[in-house]
Write a protein that holds these residues in place. Structure first.
Motif, PDB file in Angstrom:
ATOM      1  N   ARG A 240       0.926  -1.271  -0.003  1.00 36.38           N
ATOM      2  CA  ARG A 240       0.007  -0.070  -0.009  1.00 36.38           C
ATOM      3  C   ARG A 240       0.799   1.252   0.019  1.00 36.38           C
ATOM      4  N   ALA A 241       0.265   2.361  -0.412  1.00 35.32           N
ATOM      5  CA  ALA A 241       1.080   3.800  -0.414  1.00 35.32           C
ATOM      6  C   ALA A 241       1.426   3.963   0.810  1.00 35.32           C
ATOM      7  N   GLY A 242       2.959   4.403   1.004  1.00 37.29           N
ATOM      8  CA  GLY A 242       3.178   4.678   2.391  1.00 37.29           C
ATOM      9  C   GLY A 242       3.991   3.518   2.892  1.00 37.29           C
ATOM     10  N   GLY A 243       3.833   2.505   2.458  1.00 39.71           N
ATOM     11  CA  GLY A 243       4.813   1.354   2.767  1.00 39.71           C
ATOM     12  C   GLY A 243       6.074   1.045   2.584  1.00 39.71           C
TER      13      GLY A 243
ATOM     14  N   THR B  57       4.367  -3.208  -6.896  1.00 46.83           N
ATOM     15  CA  THR B  57       3.363  -2.678  -7.111  1.00 46.83           C
ATOM     16  C   THR B  57       2.804  -1.905  -5.919  1.00 46.83           C
ATOM     17  N   VAL B  58       2.448  -0.668  -6.227  1.00 41.02           N
ATOM     18  CA  VAL B  58       2.107   0.263  -5.166  1.00 41.02           C
ATOM     19  C   VAL B  58       0.574   0.571  -5.300  1.00 41.02           C
ATOM     20  N   SER B  59      -0.236   0.285  -4.174  1.00 43.66           N
ATOM     21  CA  SER B  59      -1.616   0.521  -4.487  1.00 43.66           C
ATOM     22  C   SER B  59      -1.916   1.895  -3.570  1.00 43.66           C
ATOM     23  N   SER B  60      -3.146   2.548  -4.326  1.00 44.98           N
ATOM     24  CA  SER B  60      -3.199   3.780  -3.497  1.00 44.98           C
ATOM     25  C   SER B  60      -4.332   3.780  -2.251  1.00 44.98           C
TER      26      SER B  60
ATOM     27  N   PRO C  21       2.226   5.268  -5.572  1.00 43.74           N
ATOM     28  CA  PRO C  21       1.938   4.489  -6.650  1.00 43.74           C
ATOM     29  C   PRO C  21       2.836   4.769  -8.022  1.00 43.74           C
ATOM     30  N   GLU C  22       3.455   6.194  -8.092  1.00 38.81           N
ATOM     31  CA  GLU C  22       4.240   6.108  -9.018  1.00 38.81           C
ATOM     32  C   GLU C  22       5.556   5.556  -9.071  1.00 38.81           C
ATOM     33  N   ASP C  23       5.803   4.703  -7.907  1.00 34.09           N
ATOM     34  CA  ASP C  23       7.004   3.696  -7.917  1.00 34.09           C
ATOM     35  C   ASP C  23       6.746   2.597  -8.495  1.00 34.09           C
TER      36      ASP C  23
ATOM     37  N   ALA D  70       8.463   1.433 -15.669  1.00 32.48           N
ATOM     38  CA  ALA D  70       7.005   1.319 -15.497  1.00 32.48           C
ATOM     39  C   ALA D  70       6.325   1.256 -16.700  1.00 32.48           C
ATOM     40  N   PRO D  71       5.116   0.916 -16.607  1.00 29.06           N
ATOM     41  CA  PRO D  71       4.219   0.921 -18.018  1.00 29.06           C
ATOM     42  C   PRO D  71       4.098   2.111 -18.622  1.00 29.06           C
TER      43      PRO D  71
END
Length: 128
Positions: free
Chosen positions: A13-16, A125-128, A88-90, A40-41
């Motif tokens: 998750r974001a912040g993780g 994968t970083v989810s928002s 998420p940009e990571d 990144a895609p």
């Protein structure tokens, strides 16, 4: 040339945080500078961070400075990328790379041509 194998990617998750590892085989890592790149895609291959053979000199992309830390343990033939405050940009496939220290130019660390060995990549994968 050494063979490089990345591990440690996943979904967060974001912040993780995540810690990526890059294990070398077929040679001694202490002869090489190391770096991490990401893809990144829809984006171009992007430099993330680099470290010299002894771990005394590091170089970061502005986008990760203060959040990511590159390190290495030559006794374990392994490099690391500690990633904190992920967003998420990571999200990307992260690749480690190694280049002969004798021909590595710190000022050109972001250039892929500085490295002659590449791993297969690990997905982050970083989810928002």
């Amino acid at each position: 040339q050494v063979r490089l194998d990345e591990s440690g990617g996943g979904l967060v998750r974001a912040g993780g945080s995540l810690r990526l590892s890059c294990e070398a085989s077929g040679g001694t890592l202490k002869s090489y500078a190391m770096a991490w790149f990401r893809l990144a895609p829809g984006k171009e291959h992007e430099f993330v961070a680099a470290i010299n053979w002894g771990g005394t000199d590091t170089y970061y992309a502005d986008s990760v400075k203060g959040r990511f830390t590159i390190s290495r343990d030559n006794a374990k033939n392994t490099g690391y990328l500690q990633m904190n405050s992920l967003n998420p940009e990571d999200t990307a496939i992260y690749f480690c790379a190694a280049g002969y220290q004798n021909s590595w130019n710190r000022d050109r660390a972001p250039e892929g041509s500085q490295y002659n060995s590449w791993g297969q990549g690990t997905q982050v994968t970083v989810s928002s």
